[in-house]
Scaffold this motif. Structure first.
Motif: not given
Length: 142
Positions: A72, A81, A85, A127-129
């Motif tokens: 992000w 968030r 995604k 995305c977060d990862s």
């Protein structure tokens, strides 16, 4: 045969060859080269992918699915968030990302020749990862 893996990697595009002017004996020559940062990025990618390499490189027609996952940006608020995604519709373009990856796939022994990859699905998103997801599947022509 299916080869599938996800690695944590900072996605960077393959930068096209750079041109440098070299002088020798009063004459000037144009010479193409790849910046050190681009070479290091490809080497890092190859090292991260190595544990997932199949015993025998894939041959014949291959279907590929690539997901280039970016972390992000600080400008992405909580509401964005919360979506999980967000599609990345800015540079680098998917063609350059795929070319870099396919060159490494061939060089590291995942495929016999990157020209064997004949069906491709490419996604790029925040995305977060952050990282890279790859799925290679041989296409049964029977």
């Amino acid at each position: 045969m299916i080869v599938e893996f996800t690695i944590a990697w900072v996605v960077e595009p393959k930068q096209g060859g750079m041109t440098r002017i070299i002088s020798s004996g009063g004459k000037h020559f144009a010479r193409r080269y790849q910046p050190v940062k681009v070479k290091r990025n490809a080497e890092t990618l190859a090292l991260l992918m190595a544990p997932h390499r199949p015993a025998v490189p894939l041959d014949g027609p291959i279907r590929a699915h690539y997901e280039f996952k970016y972390g992000w940006l600080s400008s992405h608020g909580k509401k964005v968030r919360a979506l999980g995604k967000l599609w990345k519709d800015t540079r680098p373009d998917t063609g350059n990302l795929a070319k870099n990856l396919e060159d490494v796939l061939e060089r590291t022994g995942f495929v016999t020749n990157d020209a064997r990859i004949c069906a491709v699905r490419i996604e790029k998103y925040f995305c977060d990862s952050p990282g890279l997801f790859v799925r290679l599947t041989t296409i049964d022509e029977k």
